[in-house]
Design an enzyme around this catalytic site. Structure first.
Site, PDB file in Angstrom:
ATOM      1  N   GLY A   1       0.825  -1.202   0.000  1.00  0.00           N
ATOM      2  CA  GLY A   1       0.000   0.000   0.000  1.00  0.00           C
ATOM      3  C   GLY A   1       0.858   1.251   0.000  1.00  0.00           C
ATOM      4  N   GLY A   2       0.270   2.336   0.530  1.00  0.00           N
ATOM      5  CA  GLY A   2       0.973   3.613   0.557  1.00  0.00           C
ATOM      6  C   GLY A   2       2.278   3.531   1.322  1.00  0.00           C
TER       7      GLY A   2
ATOM      8  N   GLY B   1      24.654  13.638 -29.138  1.00  0.00           N
ATOM      9  CA  GLY B   1      24.117  14.199 -27.896  1.00  0.00           C
ATOM     10  C   GLY B   1      24.521  13.371 -26.690  1.00  0.00           C
ATOM     11  N   ALA B   2      24.683  12.076 -26.903  1.00  0.00           N
ATOM     12  CA  ALA B   2      25.039  11.209 -25.775  1.00  0.00           C
ATOM     13  C   ALA B   2      26.450  11.529 -25.285  1.00  0.00           C
ATOM     14  CB  ALA B   2      24.933   9.753 -26.183  1.00  0.00           C
TER      15      ALA B   2
HETATM   16  C1  HXC Z   1      -3.810  -4.314  11.447  1.00  0.00           C
HETATM   17  C2  HXC Z   1      -3.168  -6.312  10.525  1.00  0.00           C
HETATM   18  C3  HXC Z   1      -3.260  -5.777   9.227  1.00  0.00           C
HETATM   19  C4  HXC Z   1      -3.618  -4.402   9.110  1.00  0.00           C
HETATM   20  C5  HXC Z   1      -2.648  -7.817   9.074  1.00  0.00           C
HETATM   21  N1  HXC Z   1      -2.781  -7.579  10.370  1.00  0.00           N
HETATM   22  N2  HXC Z   1      -2.938  -6.737   8.350  1.00  0.00           N
HETATM   23  N3  HXC Z   1      -3.426  -5.584  11.634  1.00  0.00           N
HETATM   24  N4  HXC Z   1      -3.892  -3.723  10.248  1.00  0.00           N
HETATM   25  N5  HXC Z   1      -3.622  -3.796   7.957  1.00  0.00           N
HETATM   26  C6  HXC Z   1      -2.475  -8.482  11.468  1.00  0.00           C
HETATM   27  C7  HXC Z   1      -3.049  -9.861  11.329  1.00  0.00           C
HETATM   28  O1  HXC Z   1      -4.341  -9.894  11.877  1.00  0.00           O
HETATM   29  C8  HXC Z   1      -2.081 -10.687  12.128  1.00  0.00           C
HETATM   30  O2  HXC Z   1      -2.336 -10.507  13.510  1.00  0.00           O
HETATM   31  C9  HXC Z   1      -0.768 -10.037  11.877  1.00  0.00           C
HETATM   32  O3  HXC Z   1      -1.065  -8.699  11.440  1.00  0.00           O
HETATM   33  C10 HXC Z   1       0.047 -10.719  10.791  1.00  0.00           C
HETATM   34  O4  HXC Z   1      -0.761 -10.837   9.626  1.00  0.00           O
HETATM   35  P1  HXC Z   1      -0.938 -12.216   8.848  1.00  0.00           P
HETATM   36  O5  HXC Z   1      -1.946 -11.980   7.812  1.00  0.00           O
HETATM   37  O6  HXC Z   1      -1.156 -13.326   9.825  1.00  0.00           O
HETATM   38  O7  HXC Z   1       0.509 -12.399   8.237  1.00  0.00           O
HETATM   39  P2  HXC Z   1       0.901 -13.124   6.886  1.00  0.00           P
HETATM   40  O8  HXC Z   1       0.136 -14.388   6.747  1.00  0.00           O
HETATM   41  O9  HXC Z   1       2.392 -13.201   6.908  1.00  0.00           O
HETATM   42  O10 HXC Z   1       0.426 -12.155   5.719  1.00  0.00           O
HETATM   43  C11 HXC Z   1       1.036 -10.882   5.586  1.00  0.00           C
HETATM   44  C12 HXC Z   1       0.239 -10.055   4.562  1.00  0.00           C
HETATM   45  C13 HXC Z   1      -1.250  -9.987   5.003  1.00  0.00           C
HETATM   46  C14 HXC Z   1       0.365 -10.714   3.191  1.00  0.00           C
HETATM   47  C15 HXC Z   1       0.905  -8.692   4.481  1.00  0.00           C
HETATM   48  O11 HXC Z   1      -1.281  -9.658   6.399  1.00  0.00           O
HETATM   49  C16 HXC Z   1      -2.026  -8.953   4.222  1.00  0.00           C
HETATM   50  O12 HXC Z   1      -2.324  -9.116   3.039  1.00  0.00           O
HETATM   51  N6  HXC Z   1      -2.377  -7.858   4.917  1.00  0.00           N
HETATM   52  C17 HXC Z   1      -3.068  -6.780   4.281  1.00  0.00           C
HETATM   53  C18 HXC Z   1      -2.073  -5.891   3.649  1.00  0.00           C
HETATM   54  C19 HXC Z   1      -2.721  -4.623   3.248  1.00  0.00           C
HETATM   55  O13 HXC Z   1      -3.532  -4.594   2.349  1.00  0.00           O
HETATM   56  N7  HXC Z   1      -2.382  -3.566   4.041  1.00  0.00           N
HETATM   57  C20 HXC Z   1      -3.031  -2.317   3.923  1.00  0.00           C
HETATM   58  C21 HXC Z   1      -2.424  -1.675   2.731  1.00  0.00           C
HETATM   59  S1  HXC Z   1      -3.157  -0.163   2.449  1.00  0.00           S
HETATM   60  P3  HXC Z   1      -2.009 -11.641  14.584  1.00  0.00           P
HETATM   61  O14 HXC Z   1      -2.622 -11.133  15.836  1.00  0.00           O
HETATM   62  O15 HXC Z   1      -2.606 -12.892  14.073  1.00  0.00           O
HETATM   63  O16 HXC Z   1      -0.500 -11.717  14.688  1.00  0.00           O
HETATM   64  C22 HXC Z   1      -2.156   0.885   3.185  1.00  0.00           C
HETATM   65  C23 HXC Z   1      -2.612   2.270   3.000  1.00  0.00           C
HETATM   66  C24 HXC Z   1      -1.554   3.173   3.559  1.00  0.00           C
HETATM   67  O17 HXC Z   1      -1.190   0.567   3.778  1.00  0.00           O
HETATM   68  C25 HXC Z   1      -1.721   4.515   2.996  1.00  0.00           C
HETATM   69  C26 HXC Z   1      -0.630   5.399   3.503  1.00  0.00           C
HETATM   70  C27 HXC Z   1      -0.445   6.570   2.635  1.00  0.00           C
END
Ligand code: HXC
Length: 520
Positions: free
Chosen positions: A175-176, A410-411
Site C-alpha cells: 500500500g501507501g 548528444g550522448a
Molecule cells: C492491522 C493487521 C493488518 C492491518 C494484518 N494484520 N494486516 N493488523 N492492520 N492492515 C495483522 C493480522 O491480523 C495478524 O495478527 C498479523 O497482522 C500478521 O498478519 P498475517 O496476515 O497473519 O501475516 P501473513 O500471513 O504473513 O500475511 C502478511 C500479509 C497480510 C500478506 C501482508 O497480512 C495482508 O495481506 N495484509 C493486508 C495488507 C494490506 O492490504 N495492508 C493495507 C495496505 S493499504 P495476529 O494477531 O494474528 O499476529 C495501506 C494504505 C496506507 O497501507 C496509505 C498510507 C499513505
C-alpha cells in the site's frame, strides 16, 4: 530504608516490563519469524550495529486507540523499535518494524515514533536506516494510521539531500507504505521474504480481473530487473544487512561532511592490468565495462548498485586512492551501451545523490548515442535523457571523465563532457569523438563520391579513414581544448587519481534560487 526498598521494587518492575516489551508480540510469534527464515527485530538491530552501541528511544510507547477491541492486548513499542547506534563506528539512526506486534502495522503512535527518530537523525546529521517488515496501515486506526505515514513521508523529503536514507525491506511492504522507501536514497530487499506493491493481488483481481502472485507483482526480482525500484537484493537477512554496512562505509554522515577515507595505500599501485586489452578496438564489438572499472579503481572497492536494471549503464561506489567516488559507465555489453529512458533515470538519480553528498564523479564513456525508435520516443526519451543532462550540469562535485572508445552525438555531451562542467576529460587514443560514427558520417558526407566510385566499398573505407583522421580523432578535440588530454590506457589510474587528489578543495558558488526544475 523504606525508600530503598521502594526503589529496588521499582527497578525490578522496570526490568520485568522492559523484558516484556522486548518480547514484542510474544515468544510464539518471534519463533514464527525465524521459522519463515526472517530474523526478529532485535536480532536484526543487534546484527546491524556495532556491539553494545544501540540505545532505544520510546520503548514504553504503545497504541492509544480502542477501536474494535485494540485496547484488549498490549502492543509493545507499538510495533516499531527506534533508536540510534554505531555502524562501522558511525552514528546511525534506526527504525525497525516488529512484525510480531499487529503485523508491524503502522498506527498513529508507530508513525510518531519513526517521525521522532527521523527528526533526531536530521538535526544531528547522521544516516537514517529503516528496517521495514509491516502489513501496512493499521486499518482499525483509520486517520491515525494515515497521519502516521504522512508524517514520515514529510520527513523523508526534508531529509533528502541532508542525510543518507536507506530502506531495507525485510518482509511485506504494501500500500501507501511503499512511499517512505520510495522517497529514500537506497532500497534494499531480501530474496524470498520481501515484497513491495501499492495494490495487492486481491485488489488487483477485483478491480481489473488480472491474476498475479505477490512475487510476480512486487518480489525482489521484479523490482531489481524491471521496475528499477531496488538498489540491491540480498540472499537473506544477514547478507542483506552486511551489504547495507558496506554501502554505509562509502557515505558521509550528512551533506556537510566528506565521505570516509579508506586505506590510502594504493597510490603506488600501477596499472598492471593492460586496459587496452579489455576494450576491443573494433567499435562494434561488445565488452563488459565492469572489468575496465575494476582495473582502474582501488582493488575490490567497486560496489555496484542496481546491477540488474538498465544494464546498458553501470553505476556504483568505489574508492580511488582511498577516496570514495561515484562511478557512471556506459556498458557496451548491453544495447551497445546506448542511453535509453531507464539508463538515463538510473544514472541521473545516482549523479544527484553523489552531488548532494560530496562524492566526486568518475564517468567512463563508450556511447553510440541515444537508443533510436518509437518505443523510446513514446516513453519520453526527451524528458528522461534531459534528466541526465540536468543532473551532470547541476553537479558541482569534482567531475572526471574518461572516454574509452565511442563518444557520439548528444550522448557524448550528456556523459559528463567538458561542456557540462567536467573538471577533467581525457580520452584513450583509439576513441572517436564526433557527431556520429564513421560509417553513418561518410554515407552522408561522401555519398556522391562513394556511389560514383568504381569500387564503392573500398572508397567507403578510404573515406572512413579520412573522417577518423580529420574529424573524430581525439587529438582534434584535445587541440581545441574540448578535452584535456589523450592518454595511454595504462596511465588512467595515475592521471585520474592525481586529478582527484588535486581537487579535494573544489568549491563552486551557484546563483541563489529556490530550486531548479529538473524534468521529472
Ligand atoms: C492491522 C493487521 C493488518 C492491518 C494484518 N494484520 N494486516 N493488523 N492492520 N492492515 C495483522 C493480522 O491480523 C495478524 O495478527 C498479523 O497482522 C500478521 O498478519 P498475517 O496476515 O497473519 O501475516 P501473513 O500471513 O504473513 O500475511 C502478511 C500479509 C497480510 C500478506 C501482508 O497480512 C495482508 O495481506 N495484509 C493486508 C495488507 C494490506 O492490504 N495492508 C493495507 C495496505 S493499504 P495476529 O494477531 O494474528 O499476529 C495501506 C494504505 C496506507 O497501507 C496509505 C498510507 C499513505
Amino acid at each position: 530504608m523504606q525508600i530503598d526498598k521502594i526503589n529496588r521494587e521499582r527497578i525490578k518492575n522496570l526490568k520485568e516490563e522492559k523484558h516484556f516489551m522486548r518480547l514484542g508480540g510474544g515468544e510464539a510469534r518471534l519463533k514464527a519469524q525465524n521459522v519463515k527464515g526472517k530474523m526478529t527485530v532485535w536480532q536484526r538491530i543487534e546484527y546491524l550495529v556495532d556491539p553494545d552501541t544501540f540505545v532505544e528511544a520510546g520503548s514504553f510507547i504503545e497504541l492509544r486507540n480502542e477501536n474494535f477491541g485494540l485496547e484488549k492486548s498490549r502492543t509493545p513499542g507499538d510495533g516499531v523499535v527506534t533508536g540510534f547506534g554505531r555502524v562501522n563506528g558511525q552514528l546511525t539512526y534506526i527504525a525497525a518494524q516488529d512484525f510480531t506486534v499487529l503485523g508491524g502495522s503502522l498506527g498513529e503512535m508507530h508513525g510518531k515514533k519513526i517521525a521522532a527518530i527521523m527528526d533526531l537523525a536530521i538535526q544531528n546529521g547522521a544516516p537514517m536506516i529503516t528496517l521495514n517488515d509491516s502489513v501496512g496501515a493499521r486499518i482499525q486506526e483509520g486517520i491515525g494510521a494515515l497521519a502516521g505515514y504522512g508524517e514520515v513521508f514529510f520527513r523523508n523529503t526534508k531529509a533528502s539531500g541532508v542525510i543518507p536514507q536507506i530502506s531495507v525491506i525485510m518482509g511485506p511492504c504494501a500500500g501507501g507504505a511503499v512511499y517512505s522507501p520510495g522517497l529514500t536514497d537506497f532500497i534494499v530487499m531480501v530474496k524470498d521474504t520481501s515484497n513491495m506493491f501499492i495494490t495487492g493481488p486481491e485488489i488487483i483481481k477485483s478491480v481489473t480481473g488480472e491474476v498475479v502472485t505477490k512475487d510476480e507483482l512486487g518480489g525482489p526480482d521484479v523490482h531489481m530487473a524491471r521496475s528499477g525500484v531496488v538498489t540491491h537484493v540480498g540472499e537473506d537477512d544477514e547478507s542483506t544487512l552486511d551489504w547495507v554496512k558496506k554501502l554505509l562505509s562509502y557515505l558521509p554522515a550528512n551533506n556537510l561532511e566528506f565521505p570516509p577515507v579508506g586505506n590510502q595505500a594504493g597510490t603506488e599501485l600501477n596499472n598492471e592490468i593492460p586496459q587496452e586489452n579489455l576494450v576491443p578496438s573494433n567499435t562494434t564489438k561488445p565488452y563488459d565495462v565492469f572489468q575496465v572499472v575494476n582495473s582502474i579503481v582501488d582493488p575490490m572497492s567497486f560496489l555496484e548498485l542496481q546491477s540488474e536494471y538498465a544494464k546498458n549503464i553501470l553505476i556504483g561506489f568505489a574508492r580511488l586512492y582511498g577516496k570514495t567516488i561515484g562511478i557512471v559507465a556506459n556498458n557496451p555489453s548491453e544495447l551497445a551501451g546506448c542511453l535509453d529512458v531507464n539508463a538515463s533515470d538510473k544514472a541521473a538519480r545516482f549523479v544527484r545523490f553523489c552531488d548532494a553528498f560530496n562524492i566526486p564523479l568518475l564517468t567512463f564513456v563508450d556511447v553510440p548515442g541515444f537508443l533510436p525508435g518509437t518505443d523510446q520516443e513514446y516513453a519520453g526519451i526527451i524528458r528522461h535523457g534531459a534528466k541526465l543532462l540536468y543532473a551532470y550540469s547541476e553537479a558541482t562535485v569534482t567531475k572526471l571523465t574518461v572516454i574509452l572508445r565511442k563518444a557520439y552525438g548528444g550522448a557524448y555531451i550528456c556523459m559528463c563532457s567538458k561542456h557540462l562542467g567536467a573538471d577533467m576529460v581525457v580520452a584513450w587514443p583509439g576513441s572517436e569523438i564526433a557527431v556520429m560514427g564513421p560509417k553513418g558520417a561518410v554515407s552522408i558526407v561522401f555519398k556522391n563520391e562513394i556511389s560514383e566510385s568504381k569500387n564503392p566499398e573500398k572508397k567507403a573505407v578510404e573515406c572512413e579513414s579520412l573522417y577518423m583522421d580529420t574529424v573524430s580523432n581525439p587529438k582534434i578535440a584535445a587541440s581545441q581544448g574540448y578535452i584535456d588530454d589523450v592518454i595511454e590506457p595504462g596511465e588512467t589510474r595515475h592521471i585520474v587519481g592525481s586529478y582527484l587528489l588535486s581537487m579535494t578543495g573544489k568549491r563552486v558558488e551557484a546563483p541563489k534560487r529556490k530550486h531548479g526544475n529538473i524534468p521529472l
